[in-house]
Scaffold this active site. Structure first.
Site, PDB file in Angstrom:
ATOM      1  CD  GLU A  46      -1.192  -2.185   2.016  1.00  0.00           C
ATOM      2  OE1 GLU A  46      -2.143  -2.981   2.948  1.00  0.00           O
ATOM      3  OE2 GLU A  46       0.016  -2.656   2.266  1.00  0.00           O
ATOM      4  CB  THR A 196      18.914 -38.050   1.894  1.00  0.00           C
ATOM      5  OG1 THR A 196      17.593 -38.768   1.913  1.00  0.00           O
ATOM      6  CG2 THR A 196      19.123 -37.307   0.734  1.00  0.00           C
ATOM      7  CG  ASP A 200      21.607 -38.751  -2.636  1.00  0.00           C
ATOM      8  OD1 ASP A 200      22.170 -39.837  -3.133  1.00  0.00           O
ATOM      9  OD2 ASP A 200      20.444 -38.480  -2.431  1.00  0.00           O
TER      10      ASP A 200
END
Length: 341
Positions: A46, A196, A200
């Site tokens: 605004e 994970t 990885d």
């Protein structure tokens, strides 16, 4: 209001944990000003819209459109409702009430108390979709949760640990990878489990796109991971969720939760306390399945590649009907929404 939504989206990478907000000012059916919340801690939509109006004398005969209720409290910036009152704008049109407890109707009440007409409920559902992360965080007291994984055409999310040493474990194409990095830039946090990291050694950053990397969150109950893994490189703030330790070491934060029961709920309670408004869960299979089983998730984005692993770790099982599917190079991306399915 549609233009407000369009403007608001320009801040999708830069305003979190604030909502995405756009504002348009109309005088005699002509747009004379517009703006959006550009960066967290800076001027709201605004304010930018009002400042963009060249002839401020027109404001007293104009209508201000904004997709979220103007704020009525002092935060990083002064209340937008006070600026609207100051400029004697007679009519304000709002899509959604603000669920944040410091506002939540207060801005509308302040405007109407000063004789300003306020119209609410314009394109409400679209407004909630625009700010689904903000609404979920404040209404459900947890992050907005997106599950993401890639699986082979024969249903595996990863090779077995021994095979990873001698075989490529990547499933999707470079185009899909780049898309995932763009997704990361939209979220507050990104989460993986210990396995994970072991499989990885991921970075969990936005290397493929221009954008801020999310806070990295690792589930490592017994602190078995050594600090030699890439995710502990201090490049990005990283939270390690565990059973025994609360400690801050520069950009690494250790946070203790109860893993005995209601693990996912306990995790989300902790992330809510830490102001993690949205969460991209990238793995592994066990962690993703825990979220699916608990039904504490909002979206799932599933890639299917053309590779076959023939054996390995099975992909999570999702039983809902998809809401859409698309092809990205040779990959297929399927989207699920827990509430719509």
């Amino acid at each position: 209001m549609l233009r407000c939504f369009e403007l608001a989206q320009k801040g999708k990478f830069t305003v979190s944990p604030n909502p995405r907000v756009g504002s348009v000012i109309v005088h005699e059916n002509r747009i004379i000003g517009e703006g959006y919340h550009q960066n967290y801690g800076e001027a709201h939509a605004e304010v930018n819209a009002i400042n963009s109006v060249k002839d401020k004398s027109l404001l007293k005969d104009s209508t201000l459109y904004v997709n979220l209720e103007p704020c009525s409290h002092f935060g990083k910036t002064p209340p937008c409702s006070d600026l609207i009152i100051q400029h004697k704008i007679p009519h304000v049109v709002v899509s959604n009430k603000d669920p944040f407890k410091e506002v939540n109707g207060g801005g509308i009440s302040r405007l109407t108390a000063h004789g300003i007409k306020v119209t609410t409920g314009v394109l409400t559902e679209a407004g909630e979709e625009l700010n689904k992360r903000f609404f979920t965080f404040h209404q459900k007291k947890r992050p907005y949760i997106i599950l993401k994984w890639a699986e082979t055409c024969d249903g595996f999310i990863s090779r077995n640990q021994e095979e990873i040493k001698t075989h490529d474990n990547w499933i999707t194409t470079a185009q899909s990878k780049q898309l995932v990095h763009a997704w990361r830039a939209e979220e507050t946090g990104i989460l993986v489990g210990k396995n994970t990291v072991l499989a990885d050694n991921p970075s969990l950053t936005c290397r493929e796109v221009a954008g801020k990397s999310p806070i990295r969150i690792i589930i490592d109950p017994h602190l078995e991971l050594s600090l030699d893994f890439t995710i502990f490189n201090q490049e990005v703030k990283t939270l390690i969720i565990n059973t025994s330790k609360n400690e801050i070491q520069e950009n690494l934060e250790f946070h203790q939760i109860d893993f005995e029961k209601n693990t996912i709920q306990n995790l989300l309670d902790k992330l809510y306390q830490l102001n993690i408004q949205s969460l991209l869960v990238e793995g592994g299979a066990y962690t993703l399945q825990q979220f699916l089983n608990s039904q504490l998730w909002d979206e799932a984005r599933v890639f299917k590649g053309i590779k076959k692993f023939e054996k390995g770790i099975s992909a999570p099982q999702i039983v809902l009907k998809p809401i859409s599917s698309q092809t990205i190079n040779t990959d297929t991306l399927t989207l699920y929404n827990r509430l719509d399915s």
